[in-house]
Design an enzyme around this catalytic site. Structure first.
Site: not given
Length: 640
Positions: A249, A310, A345, A381-382, A410, A522
């Site tokens: 990105k 991820q 990405d 994360d998530n 999170e 980010k």
């Protein structure tokens, strides 16, 4: 008919606290906590009941025992409480044992008959002699001798009955019998699980930063002394791993990256340097990382790492373990999405892979790489998009060898899912705090967190902002809104955090109504410094939090009438330590009102307070107290 040769226990133990979902999950405490165990003890008849709570960390074989006593004597004495100190990190168990004390019941009956003037007590005295003989058989040392002497008098039918009664009811005899009770018919409830964390799982101030904006790992290490001086306990780093090149990105989430765009740290892995167990070479070396951990440890600061499951298209796992990823019928991979957000990405793993065990083990091994290098805090994360059973297994596996590791979830998702993640083992969680900005919303939410039962297992972390969340309140309210939110986060929740840029009042959104930052860190590198105008306020708040036990707990909050909808006021208390907070939620206008201190706080009629933000001193009283606060202003008042 029951098949047992013995009658069933006659004492029922009900409504035990603290337990979670009838004991399915462990309640949580931190080292140093005094754990109050409560239960209702119910038995037919009028027997005198006794109870104890027994507790032990699983590292010890022998439990410690503490007496329980009624806490609602005026209502009949059914609710009992016993306390023990949790002095070790890790898994604990406790149980309740309750029994009918036959000797105490006999004494009670005898005392009432004597008080009523009855003198024909031969049967009662013979019964008492039998009780004393049995008690002497259980007792040891001096207690046995005292009971044997009393038994000799009570069993002597030639002695005057008053002397026999006096011998049985003597204080030393009662104490000796109570020390060695008969528990043959006891009811045992439990064992129940308890998980004890180190204090950082409950209490801490977090500061989030991107290492690449601070000169890499060496640059972050240089900031540790200043961050510690400011009172921050945890420095949280987004992923420090190599970043993929494919579909990288660009600035503001552009689909095409420029030549010098660094990419998103959450696009983890490249072919040349590795994946989740590797460091991005531009951030530094393993020696630099170890030096950062050492510097943080010297200042009693934790370095928290991001654990994001991820992979970029260049992650080694895609070629080494293609079975761990989702493939469309045409063989292509589907990138991650969280509508309306799209993550071209990164790719998610396939939790239903035939080799799911291999995937689970690989993720566990990744965590252990960082644990072995001294990391004891992970921001996950998530987690709500991964299997719940995986988290229960993974956290338990890590805690089996390293019970001091803290996991922050999170998970901005459904409340039920957030609660379940906490029950499964997450030490603390992000919350809805960012979206609670009115007085009514804040009160309802904090009361739920503090009193609904969630306080037994769900520890909130009130992040005031994140790289993903710039709330409209900050966009529209400017510096006064930032001040108000910082005070609220730091004084309502034992754990809170800010993302760098907050102290500079950064509040420009990517587009109207968007919660994304314009020129988000980010996707690009910034040049950061610890010089924002809000940092002195953060320092004063963090000092207040460390000096006042009242600000280190969640369930000690009392919301107070403030006389205006834009003013929120609350008191927090821990023993003699009382802090009263008042905040103007309106970032545009000053407001005045009257904060009412209730008699329930048990404060004097008049008392002195000192504002921990300004240093000002005031005279307050139980009852109504005038306040006037500028836009976004606040009092944080320590009661003297």
């Amino acid at each position: 008919m029951p098949r047992s040769p013995h009658p069933p226990p006659r004492i029922h133990v009900e409504r035990v606290e603290p337990i979670v979902d009838c004991g399915r999950y462990a309640a949580k405490r931190t080292v140093g906590d005094v754990v109050a165990v409560r239960a209702e003890l119910i038995r037919d008849g009028h027997e005198i009941l006794r109870a104890v709570v027994r507790a032990r960390p699983l590292s010890r074989r022998r439990p410690r025992e503490a007496p329980m006593a009624p806490i609602d004597a005026q209502l009949g004495g059914s609710r009992w409480e016993g306390r023990f100190e949790a002095d070790e990190v890790g898994p604990w168990r406790f149980e309740i044992e309750a029994w009918a004390d036959a000797f105490a019941s006999w004494r009670d009956e005898l005392e009432r008959k004597v008080a009523a003037g009855q003198e024909d007590l031969a049967g009662e005295l013979a019964e008492g002699a039998a009780h004393l003989e049995a008690a002497a058989g259980r007792a040891r040392h001096g207690a046995r001798k005292a009971l044997e002497r009393a038994h000799a008098v009570l069993a002597d039918e030639r002695a005057p009955w008053r002397e026999r009664v006096a011998a049985a009811l003597a204080e030393e005899v009662v104490a000796a019998a109570d020390a060695f009770p008969a528990r043959e018919d006891a009811t045992v409830a439990g064992p129940f699980d308890l998980w004890v964390d180190r204090e950082r799982a409950r209490f801490g101030a977090w500061y989030e930063l991107f290492p690449r904006s601070w000169g890499g790992l060496r640059g972050v290490a240089k900031q540790i002394p200043k961050l510690a001086e400011l009172g921050f306990d945890v420095v949280y780093l987004p992923p420090v791993h190599p970043i993929g090149e494919t579909n990288r990105k660009g600035a503001n989430n552009a689909l095409v990256a420029g030549e010098h765009d660094p990419g998103s740290p959450w696009a983890i892995g490249d072919r040349a340097h590795g994946g989740h167990d590797a460091l991005h070479p531009e951030l530094g070396t393993w020696e630099d990382f170890d030096a950062l951990i050492a510097a943080a440890r010297r200042h009693d600061v934790d370095v928290a790492l991001d654990f994001a499951i991820q992979c970029s298209a260049d992650h080694p796992w895609l070629t080494e373990h293609p079975e761990w990823f989702h493939h469309r019928p045409d063989g292509t991979l589907k990138y991650a999405e969280n509508p309306p957000k799209r993550y071209q990405d990164i790719y998610n793993v396939n939790w239903d892979s035939p080799d799911w065990r291999g995937l689970w083990k690989a993720l566990h091994d990744v965590l252990m790489v960082w644990v072995r290098r001294g990391v004891r805090v992970f921001r996950v994360d998530n987690p709500h998009t991964k299997p719940l059973d995986f988290w229960e297994w993974l956290i338990a596996e890590v805690h089996r060898t390293h019970p001091d590791v803290v996991f922050l979830a999170e998970a901005f998702t459904r409340a039920a899912t957030m609660r379940t993640l906490a029950k499964l083992g997450f030490s603390q969680s992000y919350t809805y705090f960012t979206w609670k900005n009115s007085r009514a919303e804040l009160i309802d939410y904090v009361v739920e967190l503090a009193t609904s039962g969630m306080q037994e297992y769900f520890r909130p972390n009130f992040f005031a902002n994140t790289p993903d969340i710039l709330h409209a309140y900050l966009v529209d309210g400017g510096p006064p809104a930032f001040h108000a939110r910082l005070v609220l986060a730091a004084t309502l929740s034992p754990s809170y955090g800010i993302y760098s840029g907050f102290e500079h009042h950064e509040n420009v959104p990517l587009a109207p109504g968007s919660e994304e930052y314009l020129d988000s860190e980010k996707y690009e590198l910034k040049r950061r410094r610890l010089d924002g105008p809000l940092l002195p306020v953060a320092k004063r708040l963090n000092r207040a939090r460390r000096e006042h036990l009242a600000l280190q707990r969640l369930d000690d909050v009392w919301f107070l009438d403030a006389g205006h909808d834009e003013l929120i006021a609350y008191a927090k208390s821990a023993g003699d330590d009382v802090v009263i907070v008042a905040v103007n939620l309106d970032p545009h206008h000053a407001h005045e009102g009257a904060v009412v201190v209730p008699e329930l706080l048990d404060l004097p009629g008049a008392f002195a307070v000192r504002d921990l933000l300004s240093g000002e001193r005031y005279e307050w009283r139980t009852g109504s107290n005038y306040v006037r606060l500028e836009a976004g202003g606040a009092h944080v008042l320590a009661v003297r």
